[in-house]
Design a protein around this motif. Structure first.
Motif, short mmCIF file in Angstrom:
data_model
loop_
_atom_site.label_atom_id
_atom_site.label_comp_id
_atom_site.label_asym_id
_atom_site.label_seq_id
_atom_site.Cartn_x
_atom_site.Cartn_y
_atom_site.Cartn_z
N SER A 1 24.34 -7.43 -22.54
CA SER A 1 23.04 -7.37 -21.88
C SER A 1 22.02 -6.70 -22.78
O SER A 1 20.88 -7.16 -22.90
CB SER A 1 23.15 -6.60 -20.56
OG SER A 1 24.06 -7.21 -19.71
N MET B 1 15.90 -9.22 -16.19
CA MET B 1 16.91 -8.28 -16.64
C MET B 1 16.53 -6.85 -16.25
O MET B 1 17.38 -6.07 -15.84
CB MET B 1 17.11 -8.39 -18.16
CG MET B 1 17.74 -9.71 -18.59
SD MET B 1 17.96 -9.83 -20.36
CE MET B 1 19.41 -8.80 -20.56
N LEU C 1 22.64 -4.37 -13.79
CA LEU C 1 22.79 -4.70 -15.20
C LEU C 1 22.61 -3.43 -16.02
O LEU C 1 21.56 -2.80 -15.97
CB LEU C 1 21.75 -5.75 -15.59
CG LEU C 1 21.92 -6.44 -16.92
CD1 LEU C 1 23.19 -7.29 -16.92
CD2 LEU C 1 20.73 -7.34 -17.18
N ILE D 1 21.85 -1.43 -19.23
CA ILE D 1 21.16 -1.64 -20.50
C ILE D 1 21.08 -0.29 -21.20
O ILE D 1 20.63 0.70 -20.62
CB ILE D 1 19.75 -2.22 -20.29
CG1 ILE D 1 19.84 -3.58 -19.61
CG2 ILE D 1 19.01 -2.34 -21.61
CD1 ILE D 1 18.53 -4.13 -19.11
#
Length: 156
Positions: free
Chosen positions: A87, A117, A123, A125
């Protein structure tokens, strides 16, 4: 029955009677939380050789480290880390594309994907990975920082 063992019998004998699977356990300070963790030193047999391995497990913070050739805990961590870094790498590639193409115009789909995103809270990151800004980046300022930099590149 003869006194000669087949290779399979010999391997089984070694695994059952020579390899010390139980080993020794003792307490050691956890490198993450400094609480007491359990270090386990034991033997394994892979590809015909006997190896001395260790695990260090902390019940307090969940830390795990080992030097085993095959470890389900480490494999699971590595798979999770790989997913997270994919990601980060995708976001980095999109940001780099936006910065490189700012003067000629960036496809709106690039910014749409970046926004998707950033909005996906599940997700992971690693914002410490990015170095296109002097200020620390996070979900809240990433898009604004990128947008102001691409605007600056368009004006140049």
């Amino acid at each position: 029955m003869s006194g000669i063992m087949t290779p399979a019998e010999y391997n089984q004998f070694i695994i059952e009677h020579v390899v010390d699977h139980d080993g020794n356990r003792y307490e050691e300070k956890c490198p993450c939380c400094n609480m007491q963790a359990i270090k386990h030193i034991f033997e394994t047999c892979h590809s015909g050789s006997i190896n001395k391995d260790y695990t260090l497990n902390c019940e307090h913070c969940g830390h795990h480290s080992c030097d085993q050739d095959f470890c389900q805990v480490c494999d699971a961590k590595n798979i999770e880390y790989d997913k997270r870094m994919l990601s980060t790498f995708e976001l980095d590639a999109l940001a780099e594309h936006a910065l490189e193409n700012a003067s000629t115009g960036v496809n709106p789909a690039v910014f749409t994907r970046i926004k998707e995103m950033l909005c996906d809270e599940e997700l992971y990151i690693d914002f410490g990975y990015f170095c296109f800004s002097n200020e620390p980046l996070h979900r809240g300022n990433f898009m604004n920082t990128l947008d102001s930099m691409t605007r600056g590149n368009r004006a140049a």
